[in-house]
Design an enzyme around this catalytic site. Structure first.
Site, PDB file in Angstrom:
ATOM      1  CE  LYS A 157      60.845 -45.108  -6.602  1.00 59.54           C
ATOM      2  NZ  LYS A 157      61.815 -45.987  -7.242  1.00 59.54           N
ATOM      3  CB  SER A 211      52.003 -53.606  -6.698  1.00 59.61           C
ATOM      4  OG  SER A 211      52.689 -52.947  -5.666  1.00 59.61           O
ATOM      5  CD  GLU A 232      45.970 -45.194 -14.122  1.00 60.67           C
ATOM      6  OE1 GLU A 232      45.667 -46.364 -14.435  1.00 60.67           O
ATOM      7  OE2 GLU A 232      45.249 -44.231 -14.413  1.00 60.67           O
ATOM      8  CG  LEU A 233      46.647 -48.870  -7.748  1.00 57.11           C
ATOM      9  CD1 LEU A 233      45.865 -48.963  -6.462  1.00 57.11           C
ATOM     10  CD2 LEU A 233      48.094 -48.439  -7.482  1.00 57.11           C
ATOM     11  CB  CYS A 266      48.624 -52.971 -15.501  1.00 55.06           C
ATOM     12  SG  CYS A 266      48.564 -51.620 -16.676  1.00 55.06           S
ATOM     13  CD  GLU A 366      48.944 -57.350 -12.051  1.00 57.10           C
ATOM     14  OE1 GLU A 366      49.343 -57.168 -10.878  1.00 57.10           O
ATOM     15  OE2 GLU A 366      48.879 -56.442 -12.873  1.00 57.10           O
TER      16      GLU A 366
END
Ligand code: NAP
Length: 464
Positions: A157, A211, A232-233, A266, A366
């Protein structure tokens, strides 16, 4: 559920395309089909799967210009970066096409003559992936490639902002001969599709890039069926410039790290810490280089910095700058916007702030925008303390030509990816991922295969 997604060009606010939202019944059907297809795909031999992956990569490379233009239209990133991302996305498929043939088990010396001990690796099953808008091609392929390589089936998705690149990648996979039920794309909004994925016992793994709050939610919701998870944030990368660093080189690398994708990556440098003895020279050189960057529509070949993705992205950047200035930071360069709220586009010009302190939001969160906050340090341990003072642990950078400084930073920085005199460390053959609240698991390299396989242990007894 809403029926359509209006994909917009962030550089103009114009509609690029309307995309239909996949109904929940179709998503459930896709899950069933993916689960059914797993029974045959997992039995296709590794060399055949490898050949199909190579064919998929070749098709992607031959469509570089088309994919790059679509990516720029929906994400706003400069065309030259979009081309680079297509190559980067294909590199994961190439690498895992080879790795497909090396998913080894092992035999273990037995503790008795009458037994043999064998360990094998098996694909986990159907994998559901949720990906972000900032790298719509690479974030998909670095999940799909290892999953397909080991024999998993895959449903993705993509982010609502950027479904078009992913849809094209999936159709190229089918053109390459990978069966339609083996790799599928469903479109819609994360809050609607996330629970369908996590509730289904047929989905055996959730792999997510995005996120940290959404990652935590997906992990929590995956617990009921004990799914495998890879996360993977978010990141909040420090970049340390030691007293002995090559300043010119470090400035170039800061630019490459910070302004790629208008600072919406990121791993981009989010806090620049410069030794106080060289801070003045460093900031002067930095500003003279930042002033040369062209801001504009990504379709223009001369553009270096495109628009930010949407109003929410712009507002976060603006509020961090206002907060920093309100608390005593000085604007050395930039702090300029070209925006039209009605049309819906937002360009943030590269901005450099100095006299930035840890009490400011920009040093705590961030930014996801083209802003460099400069801060100074005297001793290496002070720089490391500031750098590690975050719940995030994705990437960190340090610039020094003194090996003692380098080793000190390598050993003390709590981050999954380190760049020593290197502002662009990502590569398909190396493990990418974060510590602490930046995630779980790694993508790329042999480590990127592990999250898609189960370990099965066989003990054979009764041997004469
Ligand atoms: P995001 O809001 O978490 O969205 C990422 C994806 O999650 C989108 O596909 C989104 O779908 C979906 N989503 C949103 N809410 C959801 C929910 N409740 N349940 C399930 N899925 C949901 O993140 P973003 O702002 O787009 O992306 C930027 C973030 O990604 C940054 O924090 C960045 O650091 C991180 N990132 C990390 C890496 C890495 O490798 N560590 C790489 C790139 C980006 P919709 O948008 O369609 O709703």
């Amino acid at each position: 559920m809403r029926d359509t997604i209006n994909v917009k060009n962030p550089a103009t606010g114009e509609t690029v395309k309307e995309v239909s939202v996949t109904s929940s019944s179709h998503i459930k059907k896709a899950i069933e089909q993916g689960n059914e297809a797993f029974k045959t795909w997992s039995k296709v031999n590794a060399h055949q799967r490898s050949a199909l992956l190579k064919e998929w990569s070749a098709k992607i490379k031959s469509e570089t210009e088309y994919l790059a233009e679509v990516m720029t239209l929906e994400s706003g990133k400069p065309l030259k970066e979009s081309r680079g991302e297509v190559a980067y996305a294909a590199s994961y498929i190439d690498w895992y096409a080879e790795e497909a043939k090396r998913v080894y088990g092992r035999t273990i010396p037995s503790h008795t003559e009458s037994k043999r001990i064998i360990v094998t690796k098996e694909p986990v099953g159907l994998v559901a992936a949720i990906t972000p808008w900032n790298f719509p091609a690479a974030m998909m392929t670095r999940k799909a490639a290892p999953a397909l390589a080991v024999g998993c089936t895959f449903i993705v998705k993509p982010a609502e902002e950027t479904p078009l690149t992913t849809m094209k990648l999936v159709s190229l996979a089918h053109e390459a001969g990978i069966p339609e039920d083996v790799v599928q794309c469903v479109n819609g909004y994360g809050e609607d599709i996330g629970p369908i994925f996590t509730d289904s016992p047929l989905v055996r793994k959730i792999t997510f890039t995005g996120s940290t709050p959404v990652g935590k939610l997906l992990m929590k919701n995956s617990a009921a069926t004990m799914k495998h998870v890879s996360m993977e944030l978010g990141g909040h990368a420090p970049l340390i410039v030691a007293k002995d660093a090559d300043i010119d080189f470090a400035v170039n690398q800061v630019l490459a790290s910070k302004f790629r994708n208008a600072g919406q990556t990121c791993i981009c440098a989010n806090r620049v810490l410069v030794h106080e003895d060289i801070a003045k020279v460093f900031s002067e050189q930095l500003i003279s280089r930042v002033a040369q960057l062209n801001v504009g529509n990504g379709l223009d070949e001369s553009t270096d910095v495109g628009p930010v993705i949407n109003a929410a992205g712009y507002e976060k950047i603006d509020s961090q700058i206002e907060d920093a200035v309100g608390k005593g930071a000085r604007v050395l360069y930039g702090h300029q916007y070209d925006k039209d709220e009605e049309k819906g586009y937002y360009f943030v010009h590269p901005t450099v702030l100095e006299n930035v302190g840890e009490e400011m939001d920009i040093m705590q969160e961030e930014t996801f925008g083209p802003v460099i906050p400069l801060s100074t340090f005297r001793e290496n341990d002070q720089a490391v303390e500031i750098a590690n003072n975050t719940p995030f642990g994705l990437a960190a950078y340090f610039f020094t030509n003194d090996y003692r400084n380098g080793i000190y930073f390598q050993e003390h920085l709590k981050f999954g990816i380190l760049g020593w005199n290197d502002g662009a460390p990502s590569a398909a053959h190396a493990p990418f991922g974060g510590m602490k609240e930046s995630g779980i698991g790694r993508e790329g390299g042999p480590e990127g295969i592990e999250p898609y396989v189960e370990t099965k242990y066989l003990s054979i007894g009764g041997i004469q």
